[in-house]
Design a protein around this motif. Structure first.
Motif, short mmCIF file in Angstrom:
data_model
loop_
_atom_site.label_atom_id
_atom_site.label_comp_id
_atom_site.label_asym_id
_atom_site.label_seq_id
_atom_site.Cartn_x
_atom_site.Cartn_y
_atom_site.Cartn_z
N VAL A 101 -62.12 -24.13 -36.34
CA VAL A 101 -61.52 -22.89 -36.81
C VAL A 101 -61.81 -21.82 -35.77
O VAL A 101 -62.82 -21.88 -35.07
N PRO A 102 -60.94 -20.82 -35.66
CA PRO A 102 -61.17 -19.78 -34.66
C PRO A 102 -62.54 -19.13 -34.85
O PRO A 102 -62.95 -18.83 -35.97
N SER A 103 -63.24 -18.93 -33.76
CA SER A 103 -64.61 -18.41 -33.84
C SER A 103 -64.66 -17.00 -34.40
O SER A 103 -65.69 -16.57 -34.91
N ASP A 104 -63.55 -16.28 -34.35
CA ASP A 104 -63.55 -14.91 -34.87
C ASP A 104 -63.05 -14.85 -36.31
O ASP A 104 -62.85 -13.78 -36.84
N ASN A 105 -62.85 -15.98 -36.96
CA ASN A 105 -62.31 -16.00 -38.31
C ASN A 105 -63.28 -16.71 -39.25
O ASN A 105 -63.10 -17.88 -39.60
N VAL A 106 -64.30 -16.00 -39.68
CA VAL A 106 -65.31 -16.58 -40.56
C VAL A 106 -64.72 -16.95 -41.92
O VAL A 106 -65.16 -17.91 -42.55
N LEU A 107 -63.70 -16.21 -42.37
CA LEU A 107 -63.09 -16.54 -43.66
C LEU A 107 -62.37 -17.88 -43.61
O LEU A 107 -62.36 -18.61 -44.60
N ALA A 108 -61.81 -18.24 -42.46
CA ALA A 108 -61.21 -19.57 -42.32
C ALA A 108 -62.28 -20.64 -42.46
O ALA A 108 -62.06 -21.67 -43.10
N ALA A 109 -63.45 -20.40 -41.88
CA ALA A 109 -64.55 -21.36 -42.00
C ALA A 109 -65.00 -21.48 -43.45
O ALA A 109 -65.28 -22.58 -43.94
N ILE A 110 -65.06 -20.36 -44.17
CA ILE A 110 -65.43 -20.39 -45.59
C ILE A 110 -64.40 -21.20 -46.37
O ILE A 110 -64.75 -21.99 -47.25
N VAL B 215 -65.00 -24.88 -45.76
CA VAL B 215 -66.17 -25.32 -46.53
C VAL B 215 -65.79 -25.50 -48.00
O VAL B 215 -66.13 -26.51 -48.63
N SER B 216 -65.08 -24.53 -48.56
CA SER B 216 -64.66 -24.61 -49.96
C SER B 216 -63.82 -25.85 -50.22
O SER B 216 -64.02 -26.57 -51.20
N ASN B 217 -62.87 -26.12 -49.32
CA ASN B 217 -62.02 -27.31 -49.49
C ASN B 217 -62.83 -28.59 -49.39
O ASN B 217 -62.60 -29.55 -50.13
N ARG B 218 -63.80 -28.62 -48.49
CA ARG B 218 -64.62 -29.83 -48.35
C ARG B 218 -65.52 -30.04 -49.56
O ARG B 218 -65.76 -31.17 -49.97
N ILE B 219 -66.02 -28.97 -50.13
CA ILE B 219 -66.81 -29.08 -51.37
C ILE B 219 -65.93 -29.67 -52.47
O ILE B 219 -66.34 -30.58 -53.18
N SER B 220 -64.72 -29.13 -52.60
CA SER B 220 -63.80 -29.63 -53.63
C SER B 220 -63.49 -31.10 -53.41
O SER B 220 -63.50 -31.90 -54.35
N ARG B 221 -63.20 -31.47 -52.16
CA ARG B 221 -62.87 -32.87 -51.86
C ARG B 221 -64.05 -33.78 -52.18
O ARG B 221 -63.86 -34.88 -52.71
N ALA B 222 -65.26 -33.36 -51.85
CA ALA B 222 -66.44 -34.18 -52.15
C ALA B 222 -66.58 -34.36 -53.65
O ALA B 222 -66.90 -35.45 -54.13
N PHE B 223 -66.34 -33.30 -54.41
CA PHE B 223 -66.44 -33.39 -55.86
C PHE B 223 -65.40 -34.36 -56.40
O PHE B 223 -65.72 -35.25 -57.17
N TYR B 224 -64.14 -34.16 -55.99
CA TYR B 224 -63.08 -35.02 -56.49
C TYR B 224 -63.30 -36.48 -56.13
O TYR B 224 -63.07 -37.36 -56.94
N GLY B 225 -63.75 -36.72 -54.91
CA GLY B 225 -63.92 -38.09 -54.46
C GLY B 225 -64.98 -38.85 -55.21
O GLY B 225 -64.93 -40.06 -55.31
N ASP B 226 -65.94 -38.16 -55.75
CA ASP B 226 -67.07 -38.83 -56.39
C ASP B 226 -67.06 -38.61 -57.89
O ASP B 226 -66.87 -39.53 -58.67
N ILE B 227 -67.23 -37.39 -58.29
CA ILE B 227 -67.47 -37.09 -59.71
C ILE B 227 -66.22 -37.24 -60.56
O ILE B 227 -66.26 -37.85 -61.62
#
Length: 160
Positions: free
Chosen positions: A21-30, A33-45
């Protein structure tokens, strides 16, 4: 007639590795992270327990705050009211949540986990906690605390 697309020049290609993600776009990084948390939850739980992430958030909230209204749950998580409403309806149909009129205000409904809802929560909670810990494993305890303070600061600023 469509114009053929040409590949982007090398300079425009996304970087490999964690800095995608662009280094000047911290919200894109957030957001990533949010999408990866969701994906981890869906994939397991969700696959093992049949509970979606919005449903889990409702159950988690009601475990800590029984008697909360659905709109308060949505506000707490910063989620769309309809997503929480759908989650509550599914949990209610599954016999995991009960809606009752609030004392003193019969127009407002409050939520609580049923005994089956509490049992299901206890069954899911160890896996959810393990996923949470796994996700934060790369961070030291001080970094987790710092991240939490910074995120809470952003969240508080957006409530005003």
């Amino acid at each position: 007639m469509s114009v053929p697309r040409r590949p982007p020049p090398e300079d425009d290609a996304p970087a490999e590795g964690p800095a995608h993600v662009p280094s000047d776009n911290v919200l894109a990084a957030i957001h990533v992270v949010s999408n990866r948390i969701s994906r981890a939850f869906y994939g397991d739980i969700e696959a093992r327990h049949g509970i979606s992430l919005p449903e889990w958030r409702v159950m988690l909230t009601l475990t800590r705050h029984p008697g909360m209204a659905a709109m308060a749950v949505a506000a707490l998580w910063g989620m769309d009211k309809m997503a929480i409403s759908r989650a509550v309806r599914r949990l209610e149909r599954a016999g995991l949540v009960r809606r009752t009129p609030a004392e003193g205000d019969r127009r407002r409904w409050v939520l609580e986990l049923t005994p089956e809802g509490r049992r299901r929560f206890r069954a899911i909670e160890p896996a959810a906690t393990a996923r949470y810990r796994e996700f934060l494993k790369p961070l030291a305890a001080g970094e987790v605390a710092q991240l939490r303070r910074l995120l809470e600061k952003l969240i508080a600023d957006q409530k005003t």
